[in-house]
Design an enzyme around this catalytic site. Structure first.
Site: not given
Ligand code: AMP
Length: 399
Positions: A7, A91, A180, A210, A241, A385
């Protein structure tokens, strides 16, 4: 069969080496600061310690050579020879309207990726650099491109066309692509298996929540609608965003704040979302949750607005499919935030959705979190992914 998953970003490269016999990760890592001072590789063999190595990486070629060296290193390596790698899966963010499925890379594929540079100017050039660097480092090995936009290519015109002058679609390819897609495809497929649904007709909504966030609707594994559009800016409220807004806001704010459209887009991409709504507290839901628990009004409203937006998309997609069999939550917030999942589902009683609080008290594992009596199966399904890229690569290259 061992597959290397890549990636590539403009100054970074993430990789995983996956053994397809049992789909286990043998090693993974990251090259950072490619093309700038202080380039560093972090390599982690499965079950071992992370190992950092600083060395100049002026381009992705040097970075990939360092990854190869790390994979066969006496102390930190996991294979004896790079010949053990059967194929490389990449990716690629944008396949335009060219690809609705993953594809083995040849000259025409590279040309198509290049042709989509204007649709993904930050990502596609880096993705192509990664492919070309792998071709140079491992001549003769097949490279496979797995497109983030491929899943959305099954949408019909009524879902992908914007209500703009049609010539913009013809001249500039302005349409909904969705992003995504690798995650949505993987999770919807797993949801069908886990909920024991008919793979030909199952109506599934996937909420990829995310830092970037999107929702998709699929029937029989084929996407019928998805919330991101021409770019990843549309749809849900995200970390930074805005998601959907009245487009006239752009002109209004530009005029009053003396901003260019580019500057305003930077605001919509980097300073909005829950970061903007919370009045600058954070883009990270853990910080927003903490502030809301302490009674911060902005944090509370940010969470409520986020929840409402997700619920509205689920309702809309249930209408678009005339029903829904399963709703799956995935990615950082979806996998970790049980309160968010519960609050979203609280809007969905009219669909017969019922969450089991005990089952929902879980993080990051495959689990059905709805009650036995729920009319819709609700699942927690961690996305993967890299595994989807590896599976597609295997399917296209195994002889
Ligand atoms: P991702 O882009 O899938 O890696 O998701 C990242 C985001 O997941 C972070 O910016 C957090 O806002 C959220 N996140 C991670 N762990 C937690 C948690 N235990 N509770 C709430 N949000 C979380």
């Amino acid at each position: 069969m061992k597959i290397l998953v890549m990636n590539c970003g403009s100054s970074s490269l993430k990789y995983q080496l996956i053994d397809m016999e049992n789909e286990s990760v043998l090693a993974k890592g990251l090259c950072e600061r490619i093309g700038i001072d202080g380039s560093v590789l972090t390599h982690k063999p499965a079950g071992g310690q992370a190992w950092k190595q600083e060395a100049p990486m002026p381009t992705h070629r040097e970075a990939i050579q360092m990854v190869m060296d790390a994979l066969i290193d006496n102390a930190h390596g996991v294979i004896k020879d790079t010949d053990e790698i059967s194929a490389i899966g990449h990716r690629v963010v944008h396949g335009g309207t060219y690809y609705s499925e993953s594809v083995v890379v040849d000259d025409s594929v590279k040309e198509a990726i290049r042709d989509c540079f204007d649709l993904a100017p930050l990502h596609n050039p880096a993705n192509l650099m990664g492919i070309e660097a792998c071709e140079a480092a491992m001549p003769g090995k097949p490279n496979v491109a797995v497109f983030d936009t491929a899943f959305g290519m099954s949408m019909e015109e009524k879902a992908y066309l914007y209500a703009l002058p049609y010539e913009y679609y013809e001249k500039y390819r302005i349409r909904r692509y969705g992003f995504h897609g690798t995650s949505h495809g993987f999770v919807s497929g797993e949801a069908i298996k886990m909920a024991n649904l008919d793979p030909k007709s199952a109506k599934v909504i996937v909420c990829h929540l995310g830092n970037g966030a999107s929702v998709s609707a699929s029937v029989g594994g084929r996407c019928v609608d998805t919330s991101m559009g021409l770019t990843p800016l549309e749809g849900l409220i995200m970390g930074t965003r805005s998601g959907d807004i009245d487009p006239a806001i752009v002109q209004f704010v530009c005029a009053h704040e003396h901003l260019s459209v580019d500057e305003m887009l930077n605001v919509l991409n980097k300073k909005s979302g829950v970061l903007g709504l919370s009045n600058g507290i954070s883009s990270d839901f853990r910080d927003i949750d903490e502030a809301a628990a302490k009674g911060d009004h902005h944090a509370k409203i940010a969470l409520e607005a986020y929840t409402l937006r997700v619920a509205k998309y689920i309702g809309a997609y249930a209408a678009a499919m005339n029903g829904v069999d399963a709703i799956a939550f995935t990615a950082g917030v979806g996998e970790n935030d049980k309160v968010m999942r519960k609050n979203i589902c609280a809007y969905l009683g009219f669909l017969g959705v019922e969450i089991d609080d005990v089952k929902n008290d879980v993080r990051g594992e495959n689990r059905i979190i709805s009650t036995d009596g729920s009319k819709v199966t609700v699942l927690l399904l961690p996305t993967n992914e890299e595994l989807k890229i590896a599976r597609d690569t295997r399917a296209l290259t195994e002889k």
